[in-house]
Write an enzyme that holds these catalytic residues in place. Sequence first.
Site, PDB file in Angstrom:
ATOM      1  N   THR A 101       0.866  -1.175   0.000  1.00 48.32           N
ATOM      2  CA  THR A 101       0.000   0.000   0.000  1.00 48.32           C
ATOM      3  C   THR A 101       0.904   1.226   0.000  1.00 48.32           C
ATOM      4  O   THR A 101       1.606   1.495   0.981  1.00 48.32           O
ATOM      5  CB  THR A 101      -0.924   0.014   1.224  1.00 48.32           C
ATOM      6  OG1 THR A 101      -1.801  -1.109   1.165  1.00 48.32           O
ATOM      7  CG2 THR A 101      -1.753   1.288   1.263  1.00 48.32           C
ATOM      8  N   LYS A 176      -7.293   1.618  -3.223  1.00 47.11           N
ATOM      9  CA  LYS A 176      -6.958   1.233  -1.843  1.00 47.11           C
ATOM     10  C   LYS A 176      -7.150   2.402  -0.883  1.00 47.11           C
ATOM     11  O   LYS A 176      -7.550   2.221   0.275  1.00 47.11           O
ATOM     12  CB  LYS A 176      -5.520   0.715  -1.783  1.00 47.11           C
ATOM     13  CG  LYS A 176      -5.080   0.263  -0.379  1.00 47.11           C
ATOM     14  CD  LYS A 176      -5.917  -0.895   0.159  1.00 47.11           C
ATOM     15  CE  LYS A 176      -5.527  -1.284   1.587  1.00 47.11           C
ATOM     16  NZ  LYS A 176      -4.236  -1.965   1.676  1.00 47.11           N
ATOM     17  N   LYS A 244       0.100   5.489   8.466  1.00 44.18           N
ATOM     18  CA  LYS A 244       0.870   5.610   7.228  1.00 44.18           C
ATOM     19  C   LYS A 244      -0.068   5.700   6.032  1.00 44.18           C
ATOM     20  O   LYS A 244       0.083   6.551   5.152  1.00 44.18           O
ATOM     21  CB  LYS A 244       1.827   4.430   7.084  1.00 44.18           C
ATOM     22  CG  LYS A 244       2.742   4.468   5.861  1.00 44.18           C
ATOM     23  CD  LYS A 244       2.168   3.759   4.647  1.00 44.18           C
ATOM     24  CE  LYS A 244       2.102   2.252   4.855  1.00 44.18           C
ATOM     25  NZ  LYS A 244       1.662   1.537   3.602  1.00 44.18           N
TER      26      LYS A 244
END
Length: 297
Positions: A101, A176, A244
């Site tokens: 990701t 995502k 993150k």
Amino acid sequence: MSTPKKIAFIGLGVMGGPMASHLAKAGHQVTVFNRTPAKASQWVLENPDHTSASTPAEAAAKAEIVFICVGKDEDVREVVTGQQGILTSLQAGSLIVDHTTASASLAKEMAAACQKQQINFLDAPVSGGEQGAINGQLTIMVGGDASAYERAEPIMQLFAKAVTYMGEAGAGQMTKMVNQICIGGLVQALAEGLNFAEKAGLDQQKVIDVISLGAAGSWQMNNRHKTMIADEYEHGFAVDWMRKDFAICLDQARALDAQLPVTALVDQFYAEVQQQGGGRWDTSSLLRRMRAFKPQA
């Protein structure tokens, strides 16, 4: 299965290790690399017909497809374009599939770098967590060249329940981001609901049993309510990793002039969880934050 392929897998964390094992068990020849060599050695012990390498370049030297599952943008950049990176050895006509990701801008950067060497790059982040990786039930959203996707899709199916082509380079990562944006709001709402039920003196399990059958039901509710009620968070997707991911989402939102007020607020709540020492707790630990809250007199 189609003809077995020579595959390299870079990154053997809680997601990458099981994903690489699915490829090995399906009959492909897998060479792995992990920044911590002990993890690669352990993986080979569990998959004895396969091998490990000392650098990403060594792992990729004979590969037809290289899978990556590392931590963040700079990790991807290092294993792909670094001095001992994949592009120093991977042959033209090969394919890189990145399950990290990361940002959409990184995906476009890596796709351009690969294209110069006649190599295709797919950004293919996953959803489903550690259990999804172990059980081969991940959801994968993919960006990049359509013909490269067609090559990779049957192999990704070995550890997925759904693989979907979303568009050009970066589209997988953008999708995502939507996934993480939605999860953040869902987990916070679940934490608020359970906290409210507790304050109201309700049986929290009974509450979930009934509302999960209606419009409030979700994966988070079905899979996280028991550990939330028990105040257990030493599992699952870490708060540090969610922050993150949220940073990527918020940066992209600024570039798109898109509003993410709930995501920004939940990100602040996760910062408080980190301050409580919960950086490695599961994201559902938002409930522990609420339980620890003391109203001012």
